[in-house]
Design a protein around this motif. Structure first.
Motif, short mmCIF file in Angstrom:
data_model
loop_
_atom_site.label_atom_id
_atom_site.label_comp_id
_atom_site.label_asym_id
_atom_site.label_seq_id
_atom_site.Cartn_x
_atom_site.Cartn_y
_atom_site.Cartn_z
N VAL A 121 0.86 -1.18 0.00
CA VAL A 121 0.00 0.00 0.00
C VAL A 121 0.89 1.22 0.00
O VAL A 121 1.67 1.43 0.91
N GLU A 159 -5.56 5.39 -6.19
CA GLU A 159 -6.33 4.27 -5.67
C GLU A 159 -5.59 3.59 -4.52
O GLU A 159 -6.22 3.16 -3.54
N GLU A 160 -4.28 3.48 -4.61
CA GLU A 160 -3.51 2.92 -3.50
C GLU A 160 -3.57 3.82 -2.28
O GLU A 160 -3.66 3.35 -1.14
N ARG A 197 -6.03 5.78 -1.53
CA ARG A 197 -7.38 5.60 -0.97
C ARG A 197 -7.43 4.36 -0.09
O ARG A 197 -7.97 4.39 1.03
N LYS A 198 -6.85 3.27 -0.56
CA LYS A 198 -6.84 2.03 0.21
C LYS A 198 -6.06 2.23 1.52
O LYS A 198 -6.48 1.77 2.59
N GLU A 258 -7.37 1.94 5.48
CA GLU A 258 -6.77 1.12 6.52
C GLU A 258 -6.49 1.93 7.79
O GLU A 258 -6.73 1.46 8.91
N LEU A 313 -14.06 -5.92 2.66
CA LEU A 313 -12.68 -5.61 2.27
C LEU A 313 -11.83 -6.87 2.22
O LEU A 313 -10.99 -7.04 1.33
N HIS A 352 -9.84 -8.11 -1.05
CA HIS A 352 -8.38 -8.14 -1.01
C HIS A 352 -7.94 -9.39 -0.23
O HIS A 352 -7.45 -9.30 0.89
N HIS A 377 -4.30 -9.44 1.17
CA HIS A 377 -3.80 -8.23 1.81
C HIS A 377 -3.73 -8.48 3.31
O HIS A 377 -4.73 -8.54 4.01
N ILE A 397 -5.29 -5.91 6.05
CA ILE A 397 -6.76 -5.95 6.10
C ILE A 397 -7.23 -7.23 6.77
O ILE A 397 -8.16 -7.22 7.60
#
Length: 289
Positions: free
Chosen positions: A9, A186-187, A189-190, A194, A216, A220, A223, A226
């Motif tokens: 991320v 977008e990364e 935002r992710k 988190e 989520l 993912h 990930h 998450i």
């Protein structure tokens, strides 16, 4: 937060090299948006160009707001590696068109498209850009979290995420240069999501997070951070077997897809949940760091 090749991320909040200083935040009737469909709104009126190439150019300039963008960068964005012989003159026509929209749309001269040094600079006040507001709120939210102000962090990061209207520039074709910006957004935002979830876990909102984290975790599946947050929320909600099951499924996916094991931190979390360690029920920041 965990950083790893399989679940990296990138939350880039620093200004890119070559970026000029943005105008100071202030009230403005003009708003530009890239956190969703391309948007140019003045006094509530949609002034977004409809022609494909001007839309693509405007999006590229907004993504690089307050930075000098060379003409050859614009050409590469619009036409790739095989531009037409008329690319430069066509680019100038598109720039003139966008400049005219801005002039007609607002008397605020802090929003101008200037030409200098064989390039173009779109001047946008910080409060006029959803991207700049997002980055500002995200930075403040992370700082609040680091100092232990989790309620403030959750609020600021929630405000940052609320600026998104959908996938970034979903209605504009992206060239190679814009695509990199979109991926970064977008990364980011992710990553902000988190951090906000972590703040909410620290505030004891684990039950309220179950549905969101379940979605989520499905979106993912490899990930690790998450999955760790989901495990902790499940355990704190009295769902220990389900939390252990999340780890087992993740381990199988990582082994099958990448031939690797979960990171040591995640294995320690699994062991602590399995042993029902009382410390896990306290708000001690067991996931993102």
């Amino acid at each position: 937060m965990t950083r790893r090749t399989t679940s990296r991320v990138l939350v880039s909040q620093h200004r890119r090299p070559g970026a000029d200083t943005a105008p100071e935040p202030g009230e403005t009737s003009l708003q530009v948006g890239v956190l969703g469909p391309l948007s140019l709104v003045v006094d509530g009126r949609n002034c977004t160009p409809s022609a494909p190439k001007p839309r693509q150019l405007l999006a590229f300039l907004i993504l690089n707001a307050n930075r000098l963008v060379r003409a050859d960068e614009c050409i590469a964005e619009l036409w790739g590696s095989h531009p037409p012989k008329t690319a430069m003159s066509t680019l100038q026509t598109h720039v003139l068109y966008i400049r005219q929209i801005l002039r007609n749309a607002s008397a605020d001269r802090s929003h101008t498209l200037v030409t200098r040094n064989q390039g173009y600079q779109l001047k946008v006040a910080a409060q006029a850009s959803d991207r700049l507001r997002f980055e500002h709120l995200a930075q403040r939210g992370r700082e609040a979290s680091v100092t232990g102000s989790f309620a403030r962090s959750s609020q600021l990061l929630g405000e940052a995420l609320a600026l998104w209207r959908g996938p970034a520039l979903t209605d504009v074709p992206s060239g190679a240069l814009s695509s990199a910006h979109v991926i970064e957004l977008e990364e980011a935002r992710k990553g902000v999501l988190e951090w906000r979830v972590e703040a909410d876990l620290q505030l004891g909102r684990h039950q309220d997070l179950l549905d969101e984290l379940g979605t989520l975790a499905t979106q993912h599946p490899t990930h690790e951070n998450i999955q760790a947050q989901y495990m902790l929320a499940l355990h704190r909600s009295g769902m220990r077997p389900q939390a252990l099951g999340v780890f087992h499924r993740l381990r199988c996916r990582l082994r099958d897809s990448f031939g690797i094991e979960p990171v040591p931190r995640l294995r320690r979390l699994y062991e602590a949940i399995d042993a029902e360690e009382p410390a896990l029920l306290r708000l001690t920041g067991c996931t993102a760091t």
